[in-house]
Scaffold this motif. Structure first.
Motif, PDB file in Angstrom:
ATOM      1  N   ASP A  45       0.838  -1.200   0.000  1.00  7.11           N
ATOM      2  CA  ASP A  45       0.000   0.000   0.000  1.00  7.11           C
ATOM      3  C   ASP A  45       0.868   1.243   0.000  1.00  7.11           C
ATOM      4  N   GLY A  46       0.479   2.228  -0.781  1.00  7.06           N
ATOM      5  CA  GLY A  46       1.200   3.485  -0.808  1.00  7.06           C
ATOM      6  C   GLY A  46       2.165   3.634  -1.963  1.00  7.06           C
ATOM      7  N   LEU A  47       2.202   2.636  -2.859  1.00  2.00           N
ATOM      8  CA  LEU A  47       3.080   2.776  -4.022  1.00  2.00           C
ATOM      9  C   LEU A  47       2.571   3.895  -4.920  1.00  2.00           C
ATOM     10  N   PRO A  48       3.474   4.664  -5.508  1.00  2.59           N
ATOM     11  CA  PRO A  48       3.045   5.724  -6.425  1.00  2.59           C
ATOM     12  C   PRO A  48       2.540   5.109  -7.725  1.00  2.59           C
ATOM     13  N   PRO A  49       1.717   5.842  -8.469  1.00  3.99           N
ATOM     14  CA  PRO A  49       1.261   5.319  -9.758  1.00  3.99           C
ATOM     15  C   PRO A  49       2.436   5.231 -10.740  1.00  3.99           C
ATOM     16  N   GLU A  50       2.273   4.372 -11.708  1.00  2.00           N
ATOM     17  CA  GLU A  50       3.298   4.226 -12.748  1.00  2.00           C
ATOM     18  C   GLU A  50       3.430   5.535 -13.514  1.00  2.00           C
ATOM     19  N   VAL A  58       9.905  10.702 -12.554  1.00  2.00           N
ATOM     20  CA  VAL A  58      10.289   9.299 -12.400  1.00  2.00           C
ATOM     21  C   VAL A  58      11.162   9.101 -11.162  1.00  2.00           C
ATOM     22  N   GLU A  59      12.133   9.987 -10.940  1.00  2.00           N
ATOM     23  CA  GLU A  59      13.046   9.834  -9.805  1.00  2.00           C
ATOM     24  C   GLU A  59      12.300   9.886  -8.482  1.00  2.00           C
ATOM     25  N   GLU A  60      11.342  10.806  -8.372  1.00  2.00           N
ATOM     26  CA  GLU A  60      10.561  10.924  -7.143  1.00  2.00           C
ATOM     27  C   GLU A  60       9.691   9.690  -6.932  1.00  2.00           C
ATOM     28  N   SER A  61       9.099   9.191  -8.014  1.00  2.00           N
ATOM     29  CA  SER A  61       8.274   7.985  -7.912  1.00  2.00           C
ATOM     30  C   SER A  61       9.116   6.772  -7.519  1.00  2.00           C
ATOM     31  N   ALA A  62      10.306   6.668  -8.076  1.00  2.00           N
ATOM     32  CA  ALA A  62      11.188   5.549  -7.749  1.00  2.00           C
ATOM     33  C   ALA A  62      11.619   5.615  -6.282  1.00  2.00           C
ATOM     34  N   ALA A  63      11.966   6.803  -5.816  1.00  2.00           N
ATOM     35  CA  ALA A  63      12.359   6.957  -4.417  1.00  2.00           C
ATOM     36  C   ALA A  63      11.210   6.596  -3.479  1.00  2.00           C
ATOM     37  N   ARG A  64      10.002   6.992  -3.840  1.00  2.00           N
ATOM     38  CA  ARG A  64       8.818   6.654  -3.032  1.00  2.00           C
ATOM     39  C   ARG A  64       8.582   5.152  -3.028  1.00  2.00           C
ATOM     40  N   ALA A  65       8.719   4.506  -4.179  1.00  2.00           N
ATOM     41  CA  ALA A  65       8.515   3.056  -4.272  1.00  2.00           C
ATOM     42  C   ALA A  65       9.530   2.305  -3.412  1.00  2.00           C
ATOM     43  N   VAL A  66      10.791   2.726  -3.441  1.00  2.00           N
ATOM     44  CA  VAL A  66      11.821   2.087  -2.614  1.00  2.00           C
ATOM     45  C   VAL A  66      11.518   2.298  -1.134  1.00  2.00           C
ATOM     46  N   SER A  67      11.059   3.480  -0.778  1.00  2.56           N
ATOM     47  CA  SER A  67      10.711   3.774   0.608  1.00  2.56           C
ATOM     48  C   SER A  67       9.575   2.867   1.097  1.00  2.56           C
TER      49      SER A  67
END
Length: 87
Positions: A45-50, A58-67
């Motif tokens: 839960d909480g993954l950013p949308p593709e 993209v960088e912000e989304s990737a950082a959020r996904a890793v977090s």
């Protein structure tokens, strides 16, 4: 590499470096090996949308996904691993 088994104790390891290949019976007799595995499936839960495209943060989304992934693994796998350390 079909039909050939990998042994870190024989020449040719460069061909399969980074892959897990079952040890042969001979390898096990000479050097006992142990490989543990654990499968944990949980909703993330909480993954950013593709991202829509390369300019869609993209960088912000990737950082959020890793977090999110790191936090979930710590929450779920941490107690399991701690229990194994106490055993």
């Amino acid at each position: 590499m079909v039909g050939r088994r990998f042994s870190p104790f024989r020449a040719g390891w460069q061909e399969t470096f980074g892959q897990y290949v079952e040890p042969t019976q001979r390898d096990l007799a000479r050097h006992p090996l142990l490989r543990a595995s654990l499968l944990i499936e949980v909703p993330l839960d909480g993954l950013p949308p593709e991202p829509e495209g390369p300019h869609d943060r993209v960088e912000e989304s990737a950082a959020r996904a890793v977090s999110v992934l790191t936090r979930t693994l710590n929450d779920v796998a941490g107690p399991v691993l701690d229990q194994g350390r106490r055993a």
